[in-house]
Design a protein around this motif. Structure first.
Motif, mmCIF file in Angstrom:
data_model
loop_
_atom_site.group_PDB
_atom_site.id
_atom_site.type_symbol
_atom_site.label_atom_id
_atom_site.label_comp_id
_atom_site.label_asym_id
_atom_site.label_seq_id
_atom_site.Cartn_x
_atom_site.Cartn_y
_atom_site.Cartn_z
ATOM 1 N N PRO A 125 0.795 -1.225 0.000
ATOM 2 C CA PRO A 125 0.000 0.000 0.000
ATOM 3 C C PRO A 125 0.831 1.281 0.000
ATOM 4 C CG PRO A 125 -0.965 -1.596 1.491
ATOM 5 C CD PRO A 125 0.342 -2.174 1.035
ATOM 6 N N THR A 172 3.501 1.932 -1.509
ATOM 7 C CA THR A 172 3.914 2.271 -2.876
ATOM 8 C C THR A 172 2.803 3.036 -3.597
ATOM 9 O OG1 THR A 172 5.349 0.331 -3.016
ATOM 10 C CG2 THR A 172 4.642 1.326 -5.100
ATOM 11 N N GLY A 173 1.575 2.552 -3.489
ATOM 12 C CA GLY A 173 0.462 3.254 -4.117
ATOM 13 C C GLY A 173 0.269 4.642 -3.540
ATOM 14 N N ASN A 196 3.289 6.952 -4.641
ATOM 15 C CA ASN A 196 3.303 7.250 -6.075
ATOM 16 C C ASN A 196 2.299 8.346 -6.429
ATOM 17 O OD1 ASN A 196 5.245 5.327 -6.455
ATOM 18 N ND2 ASN A 196 3.988 3.929 -7.648
ATOM 19 N N GLN A 220 -5.661 4.818 -3.723
ATOM 20 C CA GLN A 220 -4.731 3.978 -4.471
ATOM 21 C C GLN A 220 -3.990 3.002 -3.559
ATOM 22 O OE1 GLN A 220 -3.787 3.683 -8.137
ATOM 23 N NE2 GLN A 220 -3.483 1.906 -6.839
ATOM 24 N N ALA A 221 -3.675 3.439 -2.339
ATOM 25 C CA ALA A 221 -3.008 2.547 -1.385
ATOM 26 C C ALA A 221 -3.882 1.345 -1.061
ATOM 27 C CB ALA A 221 -2.666 3.311 -0.111
ATOM 28 N N TYR A 241 -5.985 -0.048 -3.006
ATOM 29 C CA TYR A 241 -6.288 -0.859 -4.185
ATOM 30 C C TYR A 241 -5.069 -1.536 -4.791
ATOM 31 C CZ TYR A 241 -8.789 -2.088 -8.485
ATOM 32 O OH TYR A 241 -9.375 -2.763 -9.518
ATOM 33 N N ILE A 242 -3.882 -0.998 -4.596
ATOM 34 C CA ILE A 242 -2.741 -1.384 -5.419
ATOM 35 C C ILE A 242 -2.368 -2.858 -5.288
ATOM 36 C CG2 ILE A 242 -1.028 -0.695 -3.684
ATOM 37 C CD1 ILE A 242 0.713 0.238 -6.067
ATOM 38 N N HIS A 243 -2.436 -3.423 -4.095
ATOM 39 C CA HIS A 243 -1.948 -4.791 -3.924
ATOM 40 C C HIS A 243 -2.735 -5.780 -4.788
ATOM 41 C CE1 HIS A 243 0.145 -8.059 -1.933
ATOM 42 N NE2 HIS A 243 -1.013 -8.687 -1.839
ATOM 43 N N MET A 269 -1.895 -0.106 -10.095
ATOM 44 C CA MET A 269 -2.011 1.350 -10.176
ATOM 45 C C MET A 269 -3.128 1.712 -11.139
ATOM 46 S SD MET A 269 0.065 3.148 -8.243
ATOM 47 C CE MET A 269 0.017 4.705 -9.104
ATOM 48 N N TRP A 272 -5.092 4.823 -10.586
ATOM 49 C CA TRP A 272 -5.546 6.194 -10.388
ATOM 50 C C TRP A 272 -5.313 7.058 -11.626
ATOM 51 C CZ3 TRP A 272 -8.838 7.919 -7.090
ATOM 52 C CH2 TRP A 272 -9.039 9.302 -7.005
#
Length: 508
Positions: free
Chosen positions: A287, A289-290, A293, A362-363, A365-367, A371, A373
């Motif tokens: 998360p 990373t999201g 980013n 985004q955090a 959702y990312i896993h 990405m 967004w």
């Protein structure tokens, strides 16, 4: 004017030349025919629609290739009204928007049905933007937030308004909710309470059902204005039948939206069924990373709020992006420097929501989904930020006298010039490619041109932009008359002639 500008964008945008428009076109045509889901597949949900609707997928030859014009091959032979099977990646999305815009395909029997859907979508988004403007017009200190509409209504908002996409309707409906709440708290008026509450209720019900994340944006629009009211004001408001009815309607609409999202798993379907969804980068990333980013690329994502046309492959000219960013930055920094008390808290809440909510989404959702967004997703927050902070700044000294006259002329000239420049750049990209000859674009035989030709569209757009700027110049020339305040609703608020410190007893 907003409807005309949105319609001009619809006129100047080739078929299927806005992000994911074929999927939304197919979804709308299937929903009005009673098909809410279709059959899942790796390409999306398969539904039955007229051939001319299904052919929307075949008209994306220039997507992600801004150097190419929009001169696509013709659709396959056959009657345009024949029923065919077509995929849509929007097959699980809430059907309300699609039911509202899809009906022209029941009347038309060729590609004019798609044009009709675009125009209906443009009218819907313009309607809620107009309602937001009208509500602000009734506020005591209205000149600054009215001028801020020139900044809030970006070329990107008009571009999306002129396409089949729920993004713009979601954004302007959320703005109408926010402006209604601001007016109720900042300029309470018992004669207008029912009308304002009705706007908030209708706009909120539509907004929460527009897209999966919409309830989150509407929550911000409802909650932030309440930071401006003290406890006694809130108690008085929530004793009003109109307010209670509005809260009940919004609650029912939100429950319906959340129920649809949970029942269809539309937000997380790509995670639960990756075989049925497009693959996005960084699936499996943590998360953080999201979050990082999106947070660190906030300015880059903001391009999608101002102007990122085509399939998000054609940015507005750099000077347009820079000028709009400068205006928004000046509004936000000015608020942090001069506001105090509740008004400062509300401004900080708007800025924090705009900056932090996208990274948090985004955090989360990312896993599982990667990405996903895009800057345009934050349009509801952007509109609320610009108009809201401007409303909070409305009683500052700069909002009067010679400085104000110069400021509004500067803002309107800049906004009008930016709108026209962005429109021309997008049209050039479709007609001859982003690096195509300017002479061919304006006077030659362009590979693609809207009905009537390039020059008539540019001239019509110029005329509408100039008229819109002049009307807004006139609208911001005079301050609103002092409103009659109901002491039962706002006991601490005095007429406009009272001193400013006392006036801020309620709003902050």
């Amino acid at each position: 004017m907003l409807a005309l500008l949105s319609a001009l964008w619809a006129w100047a945008t080739p078929p299927s030349a806005s992000p994911d428009e074929p999927a939304h076109i197919v979804r709308a045509a299937s929903v009005v025919r009673g098909e809410l889901f279709g059959e899942p597949s790796k390409d999306g949900h398969i539904v039955a629609v007229p051939r001319y609707v299904g052919d929307a997928h075949r008209l994306t030859c220039s997507a992600f290739h801004p150097e190419l014009s929009a001169a696509c091959p013709l659709p396959a032979a056959g009657s345009p009204d024949d029923t065919v099977l077509a995929p849509t990646t929007a097959g699980l999305y809430n059907p309300l928007y699609y039911a509202l815009v899809g009906w022209p395909t029941l009347i038309a029997h060729d590609a004019s049905g798609i044009v009709g859907m675009r125009l209906v979508s443009a009218l819907l988004s313009s309607l809620f933007a107009a309602l937001a403007f009208a509500v602000v017009w009734t506020m005591r200190s209205r000149r600054v937030p009215l001028l801020a509409f020139a900044v809030a209504v970006t070329p990107m908002l008009l571009f999306l308004s002129g396409s089949v996409n729920p993004n713009a309707v979601e954004a302007t409906a959320t703005l109408a909710v926010f402006c209604g709440m601001l007016a109720i708290v900042l300029s309470p008026d018992p004669a207008r309470l029912r009308g304002r509450a009705a706007i908030v209720a209708v706009a909120a019900v539509l907004a929460v059902n527009a897209r999966g994340l919409s309830p989150l944006w509407v929550l911000v629009a409802l909650a932030v204005p309440l930071l401006l009211a003290d406890r006694s004001t809130l108690r008085a408001l929530f004793r009003r039948p109109a307010v209670l009815l509005t809260a009940g309607l919004i609650g029912a609409g939100t429950l319906a939206a959340v129920a649809w999202t949970l029942a269809t798993n539309s937000l997380a379907n790509a995670i639960a069924h990756p075989e049925e969804a497009q693959a996005f980068p960084l699936v499996g990333a943590p998360p953080l990373t999201g979050f990082s980013n999106v947070l660190f690329d906030t300015v880059e994502y903001a391009h999608g709020l101002i102007g990122l046309f085509g399939w998000l492959d054609t940015p507005a000219p750099g000077i347009v992006l820079y000028g709009w960013g400068l205006a928004v930055g000046a509004i936000a920094v000015g608020a942090l420097l001069v506001l105090r008390g509740r008004r400062l808290a509300a401004a900080i809440a708007l800025i924090a929501a705009f900056v932090l909510l996208p990274p948090l989404v985004q955090a989360a959702y990312i896993h599982g989904g990667g990405m996903i967004w895009q800057g345009r997703y934050a349009l509801p927050l952007f509109l609320c930020l610009v108009i809201g902070v401007a409303a909070l700044l409305a009683d500052q000294p700069f909002a009067d006298g010679a400085a104000w006259r110069r400021l509004r002329v500067l803002v309107l000239i800049g906004a009008a010039g930016g709108q026209l420049w962005a429109f021309a750049a997008a049209l050039r990209r479709y007609a001859v490619g982003s690096a195509g000859s300017l002479h061919t674009f304006l006077f030659g035989d362009a590979a693609w041109a809207p009905v009537g030709g390039v020059l008539p569209v540019l001239l019509a757009t110029t005329a509408v932009i100039v008229v819109a700027a002049l009307l807004l110049l006139r609208a911001t020339d005079r301050e609103a008359d002092a409103l009659v305040i109901d002491p039962a609703v706002a006991p601490a608020v005095r007429p406009a002639a009272a001193d400013r410190a006392a006036r801020r007893a309620i709003p902050g």
